[in-house]
Design an enzyme around this catalytic site. Structure first.
Site, PDB file in Angstrom:
ATOM      1  N   TYR A 191      -6.945   5.789   4.480  1.00 56.82           N
ATOM      2  CA  TYR A 191      -7.030   4.831   3.374  1.00 56.82           C
ATOM      3  C   TYR A 191      -6.172   3.596   3.648  1.00 56.82           C
ATOM      4  O   TYR A 191      -6.631   2.459   3.560  1.00 56.82           O
ATOM      5  CB  TYR A 191      -6.567   5.513   2.063  1.00 56.82           C
ATOM      6  CG  TYR A 191      -6.480   4.537   0.923  1.00 56.82           C
ATOM      7  CD1 TYR A 191      -7.593   4.275   0.137  1.00 56.82           C
ATOM      8  CD2 TYR A 191      -5.307   3.832   0.662  1.00 56.82           C
ATOM      9  CE1 TYR A 191      -7.537   3.348  -0.891  1.00 56.82           C
ATOM     10  CE2 TYR A 191      -5.241   2.901  -0.350  1.00 56.82           C
ATOM     11  CZ  TYR A 191      -6.350   2.669  -1.123  1.00 56.82           C
ATOM     12  OH  TYR A 191      -6.313   1.741  -2.129  1.00 56.82           O
TER      13      TYR A 191
ATOM     14  N   GLU B 243       0.824  -1.213   0.000  1.00 57.66           N
ATOM     15  CA  GLU B 243       0.000   0.000   0.000  1.00 57.66           C
ATOM     16  C   GLU B 243       0.857   1.261   0.000  1.00 57.66           C
ATOM     17  O   GLU B 243       0.547   2.234  -0.679  1.00 57.66           O
ATOM     18  CB  GLU B 243      -0.940   0.021   1.219  1.00 57.66           C
ATOM     19  CG  GLU B 243      -2.064  -1.007   1.146  1.00 57.66           C
ATOM     20  CD  GLU B 243      -3.013  -0.767  -0.027  1.00 57.66           C
ATOM     21  OE1 GLU B 243      -3.152   0.384  -0.464  1.00 57.66           O
ATOM     22  OE2 GLU B 243      -3.598  -1.758  -0.508  1.00 57.66           O
TER      23      GLU B 243
ATOM     24  N   ASP C 102     -10.443   4.394  -3.180  1.00 58.49           N
ATOM     25  CA  ASP C 102      -9.396   4.991  -4.014  1.00 58.49           C
ATOM     26  C   ASP C 102     -10.037   5.485  -5.314  1.00 58.49           C
ATOM     27  O   ASP C 102     -11.268   5.467  -5.462  1.00 58.49           O
ATOM     28  CB  ASP C 102      -8.257   3.990  -4.270  1.00 58.49           C
ATOM     29  CG  ASP C 102      -8.681   2.840  -5.185  1.00 58.49           C
ATOM     30  OD1 ASP C 102      -9.877   2.751  -5.542  1.00 58.49           O
ATOM     31  OD2 ASP C 102      -7.802   2.042  -5.548  1.00 58.49           O
TER      32      ASP C 102
END
Ligand code: SF4
Length: 359
Positions: free
Chosen positions: A117, A34, A135
């Site tokens: 996120y 990520e 996203d």
């Protein structure tokens, strides 16, 4: 819509890409992927992911690394504060959580470099907890399916899309749901020419039914990008009969935090050569004489989200051993040691072009 979600999950299971971080539910690997994929394309991120997981196979390995070697491995990805926060977070996970990533999303969000996120991605993909991951792909798919006209770069948009994603996943596996929506956005519901014919959500899609795919997602107009001019001084000094360079370590904040480059002026207008030299003498980067300009580079362009950087490198040789002109705040290194120092991509490109480091 539930039937559509079911179709989406079935589609995902037989159509998703084989990506290295998909083969695991280890939170460390998911977190690494990520962080690497923030502002980085998947194909560009894969080799970095492989290099990092090979060199640092666990959070304990990463936590014991030093910043310079992590930056070196990161070189080329840009936005180095991601790498520096990654190292800080690894150290904290080892020191505070004995190497176990917390499951609580609020504790995850307190770790350096982990925003809402990334925290939701770790919690849902590693621990299958019901947190939506929103996203660009998710914005696009949900805005088209539901005809949502809230600009996705406006204040309340994230909360609105997150709420919707979490409602939709409520009766399904959060890990599977999040990955399926993102994958649909990447492979089928693309920004241009979405492949609606092969889309599992087609029968419930507002944009498809109205032939308005191009109108979603809605975006508010962006502020204009600013141009910043960088005039670099690549100053060569002879010490012990060996050419050395003066290297600058950038501040701890801002773009390129902690990376190495050369002394420079950052201006809103381009500096002409006389002005640049005059300013460098005033700063005492150069003596008033006894130096010569070896080379002036072409302009190097580097695009950031809000800025365009235009850089020029003035290569200067100081004659004799003028140690009084060594700038105390700078490092003096041999040309041959340059490779050991992590530098911004733009500087790396220049150094390769002039063959100060090998291609
Ligand atoms: S039908 Fe078309 S616009 Fe709607 S979600 Fe599928 S690909 Fe996207």
């Amino acid at each position: 819509m539930n039937e559509n979600i079911h179709n989406l999950l079935v589609w995902y299971q037989s159509n998703h890409r084989q990506l290295p971080w998909r083969e695991t539910s280890n939170p460390y690997f998911i977190w690494l992927s990520e962080i690497i994929l923030q502002q980085t394309r998947v194909d560009q991120g894969i080799p970095y992911y492989i290099r990092f997981t090979e060199k640092y196979p666990s959070v304990f390995h990463l936590a014991s690394a030093n910043q310079q070697e992590v930056f070196k491995l990161w070189q080329g990805l840009g936005y180095y504060n991601r790498a520096s926060n990654m190292l800080k977070a690894a150290k904290e996970i080892v020191a505070v959580y004995q190497g176990e990533f917390p499951k609580d999303i609020n504790l995850l969000k307190k770790l350096p470099g982990i925003g809402p996120y990334t925290a939701a991605a770790i919690a849902s993909l590693a621990y299958n907890l019901p947190h939506g991951v929103v996203d660009g792909n998710v914005y696009r798919v949900l805005s088209r399916v539901y005809g949502i006209s809230t600009p996705i770069n406006s204040g309340g948009a994230h909360q609105q899309f997150l709420k919707l994603a979490e409602e939709l996943m409520s009766t399904h596996s959060p890990a599977l749901f999040n990955q399926a929506v993102m994958e649909l956005g990447a492979l089928i519901c693309k920004p241009q020419n979405p492949d609606c014919t092969n889309c599992p959500l087609q029968s419930g899609c507002f944009a498809y039914s109205q032939n308005q795919q191009g109108n979603f997602p809605v975006k508010a107009p962006k502020a204009k990008q600013q141009t910043l001019y960088l005039t670099y001084f690549v100053i060569s000094v002879i010490k012990n009969q060996t050419p050395h360079l003066q290297l600058n370590q950038r501040k701890k904040t801002g773009i390129w935090a902690n990376l190495f480059d050369f002394p420079s002026f950052e201006t809103k207008q381009p500096l002409d050569m006389d002005e640049a030299i005059h300013n460098a003498i005033e700063k005492k980067w150069l003596p008033t004489d006894s130096f010569h300009i070896k080379h002036v580079s072409n302009e190097y362009k580097h695009l950031l989200t809000h800025r365009i950087l235009l850089a020029r490198f003035i290569s200067i040789e100081i004659e004799n051993n003028l140690s009084s002109h060594l700038i105390k705040s700078l490092l003096l290194i041999k040309h041959t040691s340059l490779l050991e120092y992590p530098v911004p991509v733009l500087v790396d490109k220049y150094l390769r072009d002039v063959q100060l480091i090998r291609q």
